[in-house]
Design a protein around this motif. Sequence first.
Motif, PDB file in Angstrom:
ATOM      1  N   VAL A 205     -21.340  26.585  29.360  1.00 43.91           N
ATOM      2  CA  VAL A 205     -20.679  26.121  30.572  1.00 43.91           C
ATOM      3  C   VAL A 205     -21.730  25.506  31.471  1.00 43.91           C
ATOM      4  CG1 VAL A 205     -19.485  26.851  32.615  1.00 43.91           C
ATOM      5  CG2 VAL A 205     -18.971  27.908  30.434  1.00 43.91           C
ATOM      6  N   SER A 206     -21.559  24.230  31.760  1.00 42.71           N
ATOM      7  CA  SER A 206     -22.528  23.631  32.683  1.00 42.71           C
ATOM      8  C   SER A 206     -21.774  23.269  33.940  1.00 42.71           C
ATOM      9  CB  SER A 206     -23.106  22.366  32.057  1.00 42.71           C
ATOM     10  OG  SER A 206     -22.050  21.505  31.719  1.00 42.71           O
ATOM     11  N   ASP A 207     -22.210  23.811  35.058  1.00 43.90           N
ATOM     12  CA  ASP A 207     -21.563  23.417  36.300  1.00 43.90           C
ATOM     13  C   ASP A 207     -22.114  22.048  36.656  1.00 43.90           C
ATOM     14  OD1 ASP A 207     -20.128  25.632  36.416  1.00 43.90           O
ATOM     15  OD2 ASP A 207     -21.591  26.781  37.568  1.00 43.90           O
ATOM     16  N   ILE A 208     -21.225  21.088  36.841  1.00 45.50           N
ATOM     17  CA  ILE A 208     -21.664  19.716  37.040  1.00 45.50           C
ATOM     18  C   ILE A 208     -22.302  19.591  38.413  1.00 45.50           C
ATOM     19  CG2 ILE A 208     -20.851  17.342  37.161  1.00 45.50           C
ATOM     20  CD1 ILE A 208     -18.441  18.370  35.457  1.00 45.50           C
ATOM     21  N   ARG A 213     -17.499  19.184  46.768  1.00 47.76           N
ATOM     22  CA  ARG A 213     -16.591  20.268  47.103  1.00 47.76           C
ATOM     23  C   ARG A 213     -17.088  21.526  46.412  1.00 47.76           C
ATOM     24  NH1 ARG A 213     -15.654  15.624  47.352  1.00 47.76           N
ATOM     25  NH2 ARG A 213     -13.741  14.496  47.140  1.00 47.76           N
ATOM     26  N   ASP A 214     -16.651  22.666  46.909  1.00 48.53           N
ATOM     27  CA  ASP A 214     -17.144  23.852  46.232  1.00 48.53           C
ATOM     28  C   ASP A 214     -16.149  24.381  45.215  1.00 48.53           C
ATOM     29  OD1 ASP A 214     -16.443  26.203  48.870  1.00 48.53           O
ATOM     30  OD2 ASP A 214     -15.328  24.563  48.004  1.00 48.53           O
ATOM     31  N   ALA A 215     -15.172  23.548  44.829  1.00 51.71           N
ATOM     32  CA  ALA A 215     -14.400  23.926  43.654  1.00 51.71           C
ATOM     33  C   ALA A 215     -15.375  23.699  42.509  1.00 51.71           C
ATOM     34  CB  ALA A 215     -13.193  23.019  43.505  1.00 51.71           C
ATOM     35  N   ILE A 216     -15.414  24.619  41.560  1.00 52.51           N
ATOM     36  CA  ILE A 216     -16.436  24.514  40.535  1.00 52.51           C
ATOM     37  C   ILE A 216     -15.877  23.743  39.360  1.00 52.51           C
ATOM     38  CG2 ILE A 216     -17.918  25.857  39.006  1.00 52.51           C
ATOM     39  CD1 ILE A 216     -16.920  28.059  41.444  1.00 52.51           C
ATOM     40  N   ASP A 217     -16.563  22.691  38.959  1.00 53.83           N
ATOM     41  CA  ASP A 217     -16.117  21.920  37.803  1.00 53.83           C
ATOM     42  C   ASP A 217     -16.811  22.454  36.569  1.00 53.83           C
ATOM     43  OD1 ASP A 217     -14.873  20.469  39.649  1.00 53.83           O
ATOM     44  OD2 ASP A 217     -15.773  18.534  39.170  1.00 53.83           O
ATOM     45  N   THR A 218     -16.033  22.702  35.539  1.00 51.83           N
ATOM     46  CA  THR A 218     -16.601  23.253  34.321  1.00 51.83           C
ATOM     47  C   THR A 218     -16.239  22.360  33.150  1.00 51.83           C
ATOM     48  OG1 THR A 218     -16.092  25.389  35.297  1.00 51.83           O
ATOM     49  CG2 THR A 218     -16.782  25.378  33.016  1.00 51.83           C
ATOM     50  N   GLU A 219     -17.224  21.987  32.367  1.00 52.33           N
ATOM     51  CA  GLU A 219     -16.951  21.167  31.184  1.00 52.33           C
ATOM     52  C   GLU A 219     -16.619  22.092  30.024  1.00 52.33           C
ATOM     53  OE1 GLU A 219     -20.666  19.217  30.718  1.00 52.33           O
ATOM     54  OE2 GLU A 219     -20.251  17.719  32.254  1.00 52.33           O
ATOM     55  N   VAL A 220     -15.576  21.748  29.301  1.00 49.14           N
ATOM     56  CA  VAL A 220     -15.177  22.559  28.159  1.00 49.14           C
ATOM     57  C   VAL A 220     -14.941  21.623  26.984  1.00 49.14           C
ATOM     58  CG1 VAL A 220     -13.448  24.158  27.276  1.00 49.14           C
ATOM     59  CG2 VAL A 220     -13.948  24.106  29.701  1.00 49.14           C
ATOM     60  N   HIS A 222     -13.020  21.516  23.381  1.00 47.13           N
ATOM     61  CA  HIS A 222     -12.053  22.240  22.557  1.00 47.13           C
ATOM     62  C   HIS A 222     -11.625  21.302  21.445  1.00 47.13           C
ATOM     63  CE1 HIS A 222      -8.725  24.927  21.563  1.00 47.13           C
ATOM     64  NE2 HIS A 222      -7.962  23.857  21.490  1.00 47.13           N
ATOM     65  N   ASP A 223     -11.762  21.750  20.191  1.00 45.62           N
ATOM     66  CA  ASP A 223     -11.408  20.893  19.047  1.00 45.62           C
ATOM     67  C   ASP A 223     -12.066  19.525  19.145  1.00 45.62           C
ATOM     68  OD1 ASP A 223      -9.977  22.745  17.824  1.00 45.62           O
ATOM     69  OD2 ASP A 223      -7.985  21.939  18.260  1.00 45.62           O
ATOM     70  N   GLY A 224     -13.324  19.493  19.578  1.00 49.90           N
ATOM     71  CA  GLY A 224     -14.037  18.219  19.608  1.00 49.90           C
ATOM     72  C   GLY A 224     -13.685  17.333  20.786  1.00 49.90           C
ATOM     73  N   LYS A 225     -12.764  17.784  21.680  1.00 48.28           N
ATOM     74  CA  LYS A 225     -12.425  16.968  22.851  1.00 48.28           C
ATOM     75  C   LYS A 225     -13.024  17.608  24.085  1.00 48.28           C
ATOM     76  CE  LYS A 225      -7.899  15.342  21.500  1.00 48.28           C
ATOM     77  NZ  LYS A 225      -6.639  16.002  21.546  1.00 48.28           N
ATOM     78  N   GLU A 226     -13.442  16.755  25.045  1.00 48.42           N
ATOM     79  CA  GLU A 226     -14.013  17.312  26.276  1.00 48.42           C
ATOM     80  C   GLU A 226     -12.982  17.315  27.389  1.00 48.42           C
ATOM     81  OE1 GLU A 226     -17.663  15.773  27.693  1.00 48.42           O
ATOM     82  OE2 GLU A 226     -18.624  15.832  25.730  1.00 48.42           O
ATOM     83  N   TYR A 227     -13.010  18.374  28.169  1.00 42.45           N
ATOM     84  CA  TYR A 227     -12.122  18.502  29.330  1.00 42.45           C
ATOM     85  C   TYR A 227     -12.976  18.952  30.506  1.00 42.45           C
ATOM     86  CZ  TYR A 227      -8.578  18.940  25.658  1.00 42.45           C
ATOM     87  OH  TYR A 227      -7.789  18.731  24.558  1.00 42.45           O
ATOM     88  N   ILE A 228     -12.515  18.630  31.726  1.00 44.58           N
ATOM     89  CA  ILE A 228     -13.183  19.193  32.904  1.00 44.58           C
ATOM     90  C   ILE A 228     -12.151  20.021  33.658  1.00 44.58           C
ATOM     91  CG2 ILE A 228     -14.242  18.659  35.127  1.00 44.58           C
ATOM     92  CD1 ILE A 228     -15.458  16.215  33.811  1.00 44.58           C
ATOM     93  N   PHE A 229     -12.462  21.291  33.842  1.00 42.35           N
ATOM     94  CA  PHE A 229     -11.561  22.163  34.600  1.00 42.35           C
ATOM     95  C   PHE A 229     -12.088  22.292  36.018  1.00 42.35           C
ATOM     96  CE2 PHE A 229     -10.254  23.319  30.368  1.00 42.35           C
ATOM     97  CZ  PHE A 229      -8.882  23.481  30.526  1.00 42.35           C
TER      98      PHE A 229
END
Length: 442
Positions: A205-208, A213-220, A222-229
């Motif tokens: 998990v790398s916090d971008i 903003r202090d909402a934390i963005d997390t790169e994930v 899954h199955d070879g696809k990237e998402y940002i939560f």
Amino acid sequence: MSKPVVAIVGRPNVGKSTLFNTLAGEKISIVKDTPGVTRDRIYANVSWLDWEFTMIDTGGIEPDSKDIILSQMREQAQIAIDTADVIVFITDVKQGVVDADSKVADMLRRSGKPVLLVVNKVDHFEKYMPDVYEFYNLGIGDPIPVSAASRLGLGDMLDEVIAHFPESMKEEEEDDRPRIAIVGKPNVGKSSIINKLLGESRVIVSDIAGTTRDAIDTEVTHDGKEYIFIDTAGLRRKNKIKEELERYSIIRTVTAVERADVVVMVIDATEGVTEQDAKIAGIAHERGKGMIIVVNKWDAIEKNDRTMREFEAQVRQILSYLSYAEILYISAKTGQRLNRLYDMIDMVIQNQTLRIATGVLNEIMTEAVAMQQPPSDKGKRLKLYYITQVSVKPPTFVVFVNDKELMHFSYTRYLENKIREAFGFKGTSLKFFIRERKEKEQ
């Protein structure tokens, strides 16, 4: 791409809402016919030159006593510091510099965020300039004189506001990874959902860096696809004032929704849909975001063969304007059905970016008109000439008609349903613009 966020801070009666309403151009920012959405105007879209930004009114101070005003102003300033790219601090030339102004100015100055000091109610520049200069004493830069009521000096103020936007916001390289905001009331299990999703993806998990903003963005991955939560969890502050807390979490939710492609709204199965859920859902709907409703703690519910149907009926009734949203029943605790969330997100994103050929759209429209005659009024019948899709995220259509007044909301809805029957568009809202064309322009 995310829009910059500008927050307005200031004492009661300095003209915050006048300024807010003037800049928002009297466009009430929350859709009128959306049930369950408050009329409380927390935010508005403003465009100036070639920028668009979201303006937030941190307001809501009831003048009670000096101490309460100061503590609530600090609270407001904190909201602004946490969520905004630029802070506009409003003061009143007629009241002069007040003790509370100085204390809040100190707090804003220490935040390191760009702060604009705006002195309001200057309806005569020459006459009030000596009083305006007094505000240099706050030590947060040059005071900008304006009169929100007479619309004086607002252009100069907006020039200053956009001068502080980071250029990177304009020229962000196209990041086409889907952004997903997990939103909902405190304690509905947002963090546990994110932790479960991360745990199962086994990613680092790398916090971008660089997200203001202090909402934390997390790169994930899954199955070879990237998402940002975009996680709005863990954003609770110890706060005695419940209303402020609610407003606070809604403001933070607005900024997260603003930056997301898909909004995953978490509802507690044991509580059902609450008023705050309806508010958040209304904001996401109005912004045209993809929508997934996740019902968490489903394992805690006593079930029979009708439970899911009845619960869904209740959700659909309260959030009637979200008929297109997908609903997923999960348990973050056991991880039950959580893996289906990724498939749902992929599907919603696909639908959000779906483009339909103009020829096909017009066939659907012709067929819809043949099946249900358009409304008429005083002998004049609505004619639909042509429909075309003009953009995605959300899919947006323009319909050309002979008379805009005749195109009732219900007929637009009927047309939308026909398009959905053909293409699904599950999980995304559709927007329609009606344009008039005179007969001879055909």
